[in-house]
Design an enzyme around this catalytic site. Structure first.
Site, mmCIF file in Angstrom:
data_model
loop_
_atom_site.group_PDB
_atom_site.id
_atom_site.type_symbol
_atom_site.label_atom_id
_atom_site.label_comp_id
_atom_site.label_asym_id
_atom_site.label_seq_id
_atom_site.Cartn_x
_atom_site.Cartn_y
_atom_site.Cartn_z
ATOM 1 N N SER A 47 0.825 -1.205 0.000
ATOM 2 C CA SER A 47 0.000 0.000 0.000
ATOM 3 C C SER A 47 0.861 1.258 0.000
ATOM 4 C CB SER A 47 -0.961 -0.041 1.194
ATOM 5 O OG SER A 47 -1.819 1.065 1.174
ATOM 6 N N ASP A 78 -3.343 6.321 -3.265
ATOM 7 C CA ASP A 78 -2.210 5.730 -2.556
ATOM 8 C C ASP A 78 -1.534 4.701 -3.455
ATOM 9 O OD1 ASP A 78 -4.148 3.745 -2.393
ATOM 10 O OD2 ASP A 78 -3.801 3.285 -0.281
ATOM 11 N N ASP A 114 -1.294 1.423 -3.834
ATOM 12 C CA ASP A 114 -2.009 0.323 -4.492
ATOM 13 C C ASP A 114 -3.368 0.770 -5.024
ATOM 14 O OD1 ASP A 114 -3.053 0.578 -1.907
ATOM 15 O OD2 ASP A 114 -3.448 -1.558 -1.686
ATOM 16 N N ASP A 166 -6.182 1.759 -3.818
ATOM 17 C CA ASP A 166 -7.512 1.420 -3.280
ATOM 18 C C ASP A 166 -8.126 2.591 -2.512
ATOM 19 O OD1 ASP A 166 -5.819 1.234 -1.086
ATOM 20 O OD2 ASP A 166 -6.605 -0.675 -0.359
#
Length: 472
Positions: free
Chosen positions: A107, A256, A258, A260
């Site tokens: 992340s 961010d 990743d 999501d």
């Protein structure tokens, strides 16, 4: 493997409540990942089935994906490698194809980290309560034995690309083709939004939308050369804020690493709070669900989102359900309540039409649609959803966290407040003038304060009073 190594594997440092996260080469290696892939198949009983494996732009992700796939194939599962994917692409693929899967990402963590987010078929989350601890224990067993059992029939490993299916699916959920023309600056932070934004909002795979995308840091680079891919930290939004003003854009989006989570800034470069985004999307999802015949659509929000969210939901004829912080709780409550949408103060947004999973891109599309179907600027539209003044999250380093909370309780004992303990302690003034929540961090010596009031002076007075007691 030497006898000294046989008891050396303890994965508790990298197995967290909802995922795996560790330092590459130390707590997460290809050997460990291969054993986790095997354990994933065994614990979820996936022998003979097909699973999905992808990863983000971190340098270690491709090798880790292959290692996980190899472990899974050894235990008899077929694997489709999805290559470079955002985390919400994994959720899409697990839901759309009804298969279990895993993606390699850490992340917003720094470059030296990587990790694994795992999902059951239908994008059902895996947490320490629903299989993650069992996967950890079995992986440790395989590692400490020095080998893993080989299935009667080894699984096949193939390749699949889901980016176009993902993009088409999102466009069906939110039709932006009729929007007024919008100039949109997107800061991908060298993360996966650099791949998904051109596919979903641009014209690399699908017909052009009335959006002029100004790209910022779209080059996929897991070393994050420009700034950390964590838009929750205000300093990481500065480049986006400056670019929005410079280009005269209508809106700025920051994802961010990743992709999501999505953060929004208005045309003046000012952040629009995740609570305001929750309210904005909730209003659209309530209207849509009602148009489809749902009498009282349910919206989930965690206890740190603004009071404005539940007020707006009820005003629009929906039902607001308050929950504790954390995506596994939200997803579970989403499923239990049949909720159409859920939002968190941390900019995680969950959708029933997305298998109750979180997706920053779909939330961004809803905001673009809300902005594009009216003529006013986002600063005006956003103001409608932010009637209260918030402190944001403030951390205090406290050794004895329960004692600090007790001091606050004692200090407010004579006041007309209601206290509940859903997640930490929430103090709510019975006249509606303020509320605040004190939550201990599970992983750090921090007590976290979030306060909200009807005006700036009240918020500052409550904030400063509580901090003085906590830090005494």
């Amino acid at each position: 493997m030497t006898s000294e190594q046989t008891t050396a594997f303890d994965l508790s440092a990298s197995f967290k409540a909802y995922d795996v996260r560790g330092i590459v080469g130390e707590s997460i290696t290809a050997e460990i990942v291969e054993a986790v892939g095997a354990a994933f198949v065994d614990v979820l009983k996936l022998e003979g089935q097909t699973i999905l494996v992808g990863g983000d732009m971190r340098p270690s992700s491709p090798d880790f994906s292959k290692a996980f796939a190899n472990g899974a194939a050894t235990r008899g599962a077929n694997v489709e490698l999805l290559d470079l994917i955002s985390t919400d692409e994994l959720y899409f693929a697990c839901g759309y194809l009804n298969r279990a899967g895993a993606t390699f990402t850490a992340s917003h963590n720094p470059a030296g980290y990587n990790g694994i987010k795992m999902s059951k078929a239908g994008a059902v989350p895996i947490s320490s309560e629903s299989g993650l601890k069992d996967i950890q224990a079995l992986a440790e067993q395989y590692l400490n034995a020095g080998s893993m059992p080989v299935a009667e029939k080894r699984g096949q490993i193939g390749v699949r690309d889901v980016l176009k299916d993902y993009s088409e699916y999102l466009r069906k959920l939110v039709d932006l083709s009729g929007s007024r023309p919008l100039k949109v600056v997107v800061d991908a932070g060298n993360g996966m939004a650099g791949l998904t934004t051109p596919a979903v909002l641009g014209d690399t795979l699908l017909p052009k939308l009335p959006l002029d995308i100004v790209p910022l840091y779209f080059e996929l680079d897991g070393s994050f050369p420009n700034h950390p891919a964590n838009p929750l930290e205000p300093e990481n939004l500065r480049d986006l804020q400056a670019a929005v003003v410079k280009h005269g854009a209508d809106i700025g989006l920051a994802f961010d690493g990743d992709a999501d989570r999505c953060f929004v800034v208005d045309e003046k470069g000012n952040p629009v709070s995740p609570s305001a985004i929750t309210g904005m999307v909730a209003r659209r999802e309530i209207a849509r669900a009602k148009a489809q015949g749902e009498a009282t659509p349910t919206i989930i929000h965690n206890l740190l989102t603004s009071r404005a969210v539940s007020e707006l939901v009820e005003h629009d004829g929906g039902r607001a359900v308050r929950t504790r912080v954390g995506h596994s709780f939200i997803k579970a409550v989403m499923a239990e309540e049949g909720a159409v949408f859920g939002g968190e103060h941390s900019a995680h947004f969950y959708f029933r039409d997305f298998w109750n999973a979180d997706t920053g891109m779909l939330a961004a599309m809803h905001v673009l649609a809300a902005l594009g179907e009216q003529d006013g600027p986002l600063s005006e539209l956003g103001r409608e959803y932010e009637p209260y003044v918030s402190s944001g999250e403030i951390n205090s380093e406290v050794e004895d966290k329960p004692a600090a909370v007790e001091r606050v309780r004692a200090d407010f004992a004579g006041e007309d407040v209601t206290i509940d303990n859903l997640d930490g302690s929430t103090f709510t003034a019975n006249d509606g003038s303020y509320w605040f929540n004190l939550r201990p961090s599970n992983t750090e010596p921090f007590l976290r304060l979030n306060a909200e009031a009807t005006d700036q002076a009240t918020m500052e007075r409550i904030r400063d009073r509580v901090l003085a007691i906590v830090r005494a």
